[in-house]
Design an enzyme around this catalytic site. Structure first.
Site, short mmCIF file in Angstrom:
data_model
loop_
_atom_site.label_atom_id
_atom_site.label_comp_id
_atom_site.label_asym_id
_atom_site.label_seq_id
_atom_site.Cartn_x
_atom_site.Cartn_y
_atom_site.Cartn_z
N GLN A 101 18.95 55.61 12.10
CA GLN A 101 19.50 56.45 13.17
C GLN A 101 20.14 57.70 12.56
OE1 GLN A 101 23.20 55.88 15.52
NE2 GLN A 101 21.82 55.43 17.24
N TYR A 188 28.36 62.81 21.06
CA TYR A 188 28.23 63.47 19.77
C TYR A 188 27.42 64.76 19.90
CZ TYR A 188 30.27 59.10 18.16
OH TYR A 188 31.12 58.04 17.99
N ARG A 235 18.09 58.07 21.40
CA ARG A 235 19.08 57.29 22.15
C ARG A 235 19.95 58.18 23.02
NH1 ARG A 235 23.33 52.40 20.80
NH2 ARG A 235 21.66 51.15 21.70
N GLY A 331 24.23 44.08 20.67
CA GLY A 331 25.12 44.63 19.68
C GLY A 331 26.12 43.63 19.12
N ARG A 332 27.21 43.44 19.82
CA ARG A 332 28.26 42.53 19.34
C ARG A 332 27.74 41.11 19.07
NH1 ARG A 332 30.92 45.92 22.91
NH2 ARG A 332 32.69 47.06 22.03
#
Length: 381
Positions: A101, A188, A235, A331-332
């Site tokens: 990424q 971002y 993404r 994810g987690r």
């Protein structure tokens, strides 16, 4: 609900995946210092989770100015490329496909993280609010602080940044990655260009939505020339809510997320990108993506669609069954369960992630999570 469809093979660009289960980008801040260099510890972490059908690395900054958090890895020099090679070799030994990424935080940074303590860069000189960044205060120690006020990028610098993304893609291939994912989410740099709240430019990169999407389009085109569109993903993180307060994500808010991201995904469709990864809000009581948005994404985009967020195996299977998504990123759950696919397939219980060791630190809370021992479990019952 049965979760068998999570284990159906699927194509992704030029690759054949053995399941629909994805390890998404997860910041863990374990790179070696100085230099933000990927290391053996990281290689072990990714190897442990290589039973995923598809893997994406944590965000890796494309240049020194792209860093917004201490100890995150880069992919802009040879030492970092060599470090990432350890990761790709470890993952490929398991036969798994892994993308890097590519990340630039833009204004979500602090002068202490910037070369020569300069101001962070952004499309416009607007400070990020409602978000903090993590800076180093000593060896292995850090603290959260407010981002510094950024300076506006010049037109020439924007063109240079496009080429820095392309160079990072070249570096990723040199490091052995199978492709790259461009991080255009979470407030971002690319996201800052897209949003009218963070982009007040008067040139061709600002104003209309078409202009605000220009940076995205140029990066996608430049990176695609390096890796090929069939080895490229993007993404996004559209956030929908009836109240503006609930639409703020890492200091960024969108006035019209539906139109904004449908048009952004049209850019990807125009360029033939292999997949779009859509990161849903993942906190308690977070707003859900509207069904009409999901349906329109499916209607306009011919590549694969990955969804990530607060997904259980059942919810992921339902999304695939509905035809609105092709792959599901966990994810987690993957942080705390390196053998997550096997646990899902067998209905085994899941470890809970340790919040204290999520960012930075040692092997603890990183590579020491247990795998499920079925034999031992039966003996203890």
């Amino acid at each position: 609900m049965k979760t068998n469809n999570l284990f159906q093979p699927i194509s992704l660009g030029r690759y054949k995946l053995n399941s629909r289960i994805v390890l998404p980008a997860l910041t863990r801040s374990r790179s070696s210092q100085p230099g933000n260099i990927p290391n053996d510890l990281m290689a072990t972490y990714y190897k442990q989770r290589a039973s995923a059908g598809f893997m994406v690395t944590e965000g890796t900054q494309i240049e020194p100015r792209g860093q917004g958090y201490a100890w995150t890895p880069g992919i802009y020099n040879q030492e970092q490329i060599d470090g990432w090679r350890k990761v790709t070799d470890a993952v490929h030994a398991s036969g798994t496909v892994i993308f890097a990424q590519l990340w630039h935080v833009g204004r979500v940074s602090h002068i202490s993280l910037q070369p020569n303590h300069a101001d962070p860069v952004a499309p416009s000189a607007i400070a990020a609010k409602g978000v903090k960044v993590f800076i180093e205060t000593g060896v292995g120690k850090g603290t959260l602080v407010q981002p510094s006020v950024p300076r506006e990028l010049s037109h020439a610098e924007i063109k240079e940044l496009v080429q820095l993304y392309a160079q990072a893609a070249k570096n990723a291939l040199s490091a052995g990655f199978d492709g790259v994912e461009i991080h255009c989410a979470n407030g971002y740099l690319v996201n800052q260009f897209i949003s009218c709240r963070t982009n007040e430019r008067k040139d061709e990169y600002g104003g209309s939505l078409e202009n605000r999407l220009r940076f995205l389009r140029e990066i996608v085109q430049a990176v695609s020339e390096i890796v090929g569109p069939d080895r490229l993903g993007v993404r996004f993180s559209p956030l929908f809510s009836s109240t503006e307060e609930d639409r703020v994500y890492i200091g960024l808010v969108e006035d019209d997320p539906h139109t904004t991201y449908i048009e952004a995904i049209r850019v990807l469709e125009d360029e033939g990108v292999a997949y779009v990864s859509i990161a849903e809000a993942d906190w308690e009581n977070a707003p859900l993506l509207p069904d009409n948005f999901r349906r329109e994404v499916r209607n306009i985009f011919n590549g694969r669609i990955i969804y990530a967020g607060r997904y259980t195996a059942d919810r992921g299977a339902e999304t695939i069954e509905s035809g609105l998504g092709d792959l599901i990123a966990f994810g987690r759950p993957f942080i705390a369960n390196p053998d997550l696919p096997e646990r899902i397939a067998n209905g085994w219980p899941l470890n809970k992630p340790d919040q204290e060791s999520m960012y930075g630190g040692t092997y603890k809370g990183y590579i020491d999570y247990s795998i499920y021992n079925e034999k031992l479990s039966k003996q203890l019952k």
